[in-house]
Scaffold this motif. Structure first.
Motif, PDB file in Angstrom:
ATOM      1  N   PHE A  78       0.830  -1.206   0.000  1.00  0.00           N
ATOM      2  CA  PHE A  78       0.000   0.000   0.000  1.00  0.00           C
ATOM      3  C   PHE A  78       0.868   1.260   0.000  1.00  0.00           C
ATOM      4  CE2 PHE A  78      -2.358   3.448   1.927  1.00  0.00           C
ATOM      5  CZ  PHE A  78      -3.565   3.404   1.236  1.00  0.00           C
ATOM      6  N   VAL A  79       1.858   1.316   0.864  1.00  0.00           N
ATOM      7  CA  VAL A  79       2.725   2.499   0.952  1.00  0.00           C
ATOM      8  C   VAL A  79       3.489   2.698  -0.348  1.00  0.00           C
ATOM      9  CG1 VAL A  79       4.796   3.429   2.081  1.00  0.00           C
ATOM     10  CG2 VAL A  79       2.921   2.540   3.465  1.00  0.00           C
ATOM     11  N   LEU A  80       4.056   1.631  -0.885  1.00  0.00           N
ATOM     12  CA  LEU A  80       4.851   1.779  -2.102  1.00  0.00           C
ATOM     13  C   LEU A  80       4.001   2.219  -3.291  1.00  0.00           C
ATOM     14  CD1 LEU A  80       7.273  -1.263  -1.774  1.00  0.00           C
ATOM     15  CD2 LEU A  80       7.774   1.163  -1.404  1.00  0.00           C
ATOM     16  N   ILE A  81       2.786   1.704  -3.406  1.00  0.00           N
ATOM     17  CA  ILE A  81       1.949   2.047  -4.561  1.00  0.00           C
ATOM     18  C   ILE A  81       1.174   3.335  -4.337  1.00  0.00           C
ATOM     19  CG2 ILE A  81      -0.070   1.319  -5.911  1.00  0.00           C
ATOM     20  CD1 ILE A  81       1.054  -1.538  -5.717  1.00  0.00           C
ATOM     21  N   GLU A  82       0.453   3.434  -3.245  1.00  0.00           N
ATOM     22  CA  GLU A  82      -0.451   4.568  -3.041  1.00  0.00           C
ATOM     23  C   GLU A  82       0.230   5.815  -2.489  1.00  0.00           C
ATOM     24  OE1 GLU A  82      -3.413   4.679  -4.222  1.00  0.00           O
ATOM     25  OE2 GLU A  82      -3.537   2.569  -4.775  1.00  0.00           O
ATOM     26  N   VAL A  83       1.310   5.648  -1.732  1.00  0.00           N
ATOM     27  CA  VAL A  83       1.996   6.806  -1.154  1.00  0.00           C
ATOM     28  C   VAL A  83       3.215   7.195  -1.991  1.00  0.00           C
ATOM     29  CG1 VAL A  83       3.161   7.712   0.898  1.00  0.00           C
ATOM     30  CG2 VAL A  83       1.171   6.216   1.166  1.00  0.00           C
ATOM     31  N   GLU A  84       4.023   6.207  -2.349  1.00  0.00           N
ATOM     32  CA  GLU A  84       5.271   6.490  -3.056  1.00  0.00           C
ATOM     33  C   GLU A  84       5.130   6.480  -4.574  1.00  0.00           C
ATOM     34  OE1 GLU A  84       8.035   7.537  -1.620  1.00  0.00           O
ATOM     35  OE2 GLU A  84       7.103   7.391   0.345  1.00  0.00           O
ATOM     36  N   GLY A  85       4.032   5.950  -5.098  1.00  0.00           N
ATOM     37  CA  GLY A  85       3.785   6.013  -6.530  1.00  0.00           C
ATOM     38  C   GLY A  85       4.450   4.934  -7.370  1.00  0.00           C
ATOM     39  N   TYR A  86       4.872   3.842  -6.750  1.00  0.00           N
ATOM     40  CA  TYR A  86       5.465   2.738  -7.499  1.00  0.00           C
ATOM     41  C   TYR A  86       4.375   2.024  -8.296  1.00  0.00           C
ATOM     42  CZ  TYR A  86       9.908   2.787  -4.864  1.00  0.00           C
ATOM     43  OH  TYR A  86      11.125   3.108  -4.333  1.00  0.00           O
ATOM     44  N   SER A  87       4.757   1.346  -9.362  1.00  0.00           N
ATOM     45  CA  SER A  87       3.823   0.513 -10.127  1.00  0.00           C
ATOM     46  C   SER A  87       3.821  -0.889  -9.508  1.00  0.00           C
ATOM     47  CB  SER A  87       4.260   0.427 -11.584  1.00  0.00           C
ATOM     48  OG  SER A  87       5.462  -0.331 -11.698  1.00  0.00           O
ATOM     49  N   HIS A  88       2.820  -1.696  -9.877  1.00  0.00           N
ATOM     50  CA  HIS A  88       2.791  -3.073  -9.371  1.00  0.00           C
ATOM     51  C   HIS A  88       4.037  -3.836  -9.829  1.00  0.00           C
ATOM     52  CE1 HIS A  88      -1.046  -3.300  -7.327  1.00  0.00           C
ATOM     53  NE2 HIS A  88      -1.604  -2.620  -8.318  1.00  0.00           N
ATOM     54  N   LYS A  89       4.481  -3.572 -11.042  1.00  0.00           N
ATOM     55  CA  LYS A  89       5.677  -4.245 -11.555  1.00  0.00           C
ATOM     56  C   LYS A  89       6.898  -3.879 -10.716  1.00  0.00           C
ATOM     57  CE  LYS A  89       8.566  -4.824 -15.603  1.00  0.00           C
ATOM     58  NZ  LYS A  89       9.008  -4.293 -16.856  1.00  0.00           N
ATOM     59  N   GLU A  90       7.058  -2.591 -10.379  1.00  0.00           N
ATOM     60  CA  GLU A  90       8.191  -2.158  -9.559  1.00  0.00           C
ATOM     61  C   GLU A  90       8.125  -2.766  -8.159  1.00  0.00           C
ATOM     62  OE1 GLU A  90       9.105   2.282 -11.340  1.00  0.00           O
ATOM     63  OE2 GLU A  90       7.321   2.013 -10.100  1.00  0.00           O
ATOM     64  N   VAL A  91       6.927  -2.804  -7.592  1.00  0.00           N
ATOM     65  CA  VAL A  91       6.759  -3.403  -6.257  1.00  0.00           C
ATOM     66  C   VAL A  91       7.105  -4.882  -6.308  1.00  0.00           C
ATOM     67  CG1 VAL A  91       5.062  -4.014  -4.485  1.00  0.00           C
ATOM     68  CG2 VAL A  91       5.089  -1.703  -5.440  1.00  0.00           C
ATOM     69  N   ALA A  92       6.625  -5.570  -7.328  1.00  0.00           N
ATOM     70  CA  ALA A  92       6.901  -7.000  -7.462  1.00  0.00           C
ATOM     71  C   ALA A  92       8.399  -7.253  -7.553  1.00  0.00           C
ATOM     72  CB  ALA A  92       6.178  -7.557  -8.688  1.00  0.00           C
ATOM     73  N   GLU A  93       9.099  -6.462  -8.356  1.00  0.00           N
ATOM     74  CA  GLU A  93      10.548  -6.638  -8.499  1.00  0.00           C
ATOM     75  C   GLU A  93      11.275  -6.324  -7.201  1.00  0.00           C
ATOM     76  OE1 GLU A  93      11.525  -4.082 -11.781  1.00  0.00           O
ATOM     77  OE2 GLU A  93      10.655  -5.460 -13.269  1.00  0.00           O
ATOM     78  N   THR A  94      10.881  -5.249  -6.537  1.00  0.00           N
ATOM     79  CA  THR A  94      11.542  -4.832  -5.298  1.00  0.00           C
ATOM     80  C   THR A  94      11.329  -5.839  -4.173  1.00  0.00           C
ATOM     81  OG1 THR A  94      11.303  -2.507  -5.887  1.00  0.00           O
ATOM     82  CG2 THR A  94      11.681  -2.985  -3.567  1.00  0.00           C
ATOM     83  N   MET A  95      10.096  -6.351  -4.079  1.00  0.00           N
ATOM     84  CA  MET A  95       9.753  -7.228  -2.963  1.00  0.00           C
ATOM     85  C   MET A  95       9.932  -8.703  -3.288  1.00  0.00           C
ATOM     86  SD  MET A  95       6.428  -5.141  -1.488  1.00  0.00           S
ATOM     87  CE  MET A  95       6.158  -6.255  -0.124  1.00  0.00           C
ATOM     88  N   GLY A  96      10.230  -9.031  -4.529  1.00  0.00           N
ATOM     89  CA  GLY A  96      10.409 -10.430  -4.896  1.00  0.00           C
ATOM     90  C   GLY A  96       9.108 -11.213  -4.881  1.00  0.00           C
ATOM     91  N   ILE A  97       8.013 -10.571  -5.299  1.00  0.00           N
ATOM     92  CA  ILE A  97       6.712 -11.222  -5.367  1.00  0.00           C
ATOM     93  C   ILE A  97       6.187 -11.068  -6.789  1.00  0.00           C
ATOM     94  CG2 ILE A  97       6.172 -10.873  -2.921  1.00  0.00           C
ATOM     95  CD1 ILE A  97       4.481  -8.435  -3.692  1.00  0.00           C
TER      96      ILE A  97
END
Length: 181
Positions: free
Chosen positions: A136-155
């Motif tokens: 939630f923080v990475l996407i809604e607050v920091e503006g990351y995309s789902h792809k960026e979150v997936a790569e960063t978090m390994g999911i």
């Protein structure tokens, strides 16, 4: 300017060069410039003041050790933010619980135009389980995309989307108590 056309400021370039040379004053200046924003990000991900401070320190050690790898493909702040996010996520990864998906029969909508106390909203976000809160923080607050979150978090991207969905669902339940629909 690098091959991709991104140019950092002369002041930041001097900080990078000073850090590369092991100049403690340059390192302190770089830390002082970014510490508040990076601590806030770290806290939002970890939901723990002490752990956020540990993450901040660990991340900046990584920044100073890896500054030679900064290729100016983005701003210096964005590069540091990536290191902080990855460090914070590594620290909480062991605690992340991916809750099972439930069948949804309907979805209620929150009217975000209703005034909400920012302190209560921040508290509601911090009460989310680690995985939900991080996404939630990475996407809604920091503006990351789902792809960026997936790569960063390994999911997977799908896991990122479901974690965000359930984070919003839990927030919706918490906000119902305020009369927000």
């Amino acid at each position: 300017m690098n091959s991709e056309g991104y140019r950092i400021s002369e002041k930041e370039q001097n900080l990078v060069e000073g850090c590369l040379a092991g100049d403690r004053l340059a390192q302190k200046a770089l830390y002082d410039k970014y510490k508040d924003a990076m601590y806030t990000l770290s806290y939002r991900i970890t939901n723990d003041f002490d752990l956020a401070q540990d993450v901040l320190q660990e991340a900046f050690i990584g920044v100073f050790k890896g500054i030679g790898g900064f290729r100016q493909a983005s701003s210096l702040g964005a590069w540091i933010k990536t290191i902080v996010v990855r460090t914070a996520y590594r620290r909480i990864k062991r605690e992340v619980v991916h809750l099972p998906l439930e069948d949804e029969k309907h979805q209620e909508v929150v009217d975000w135009n209703t005034p909400i106390d920012i302190g209560y909203l921040e508290q509601a976000i911090q009460s989310l389980p680690n995985g939900y809160r991080s996404v939630f923080v990475l996407i809604e607050v920091e503006g990351y995309s789902h792809k960026e979150v997936a790569e960063t978090m390994g999911i997977s991207v799908g896991t990122s989307k479901s974690q965000l969905y359930y984070a919003k669902k839990q927030l919706q339940q918490k906000l119902k108590g305020l009369g927000v629909r």
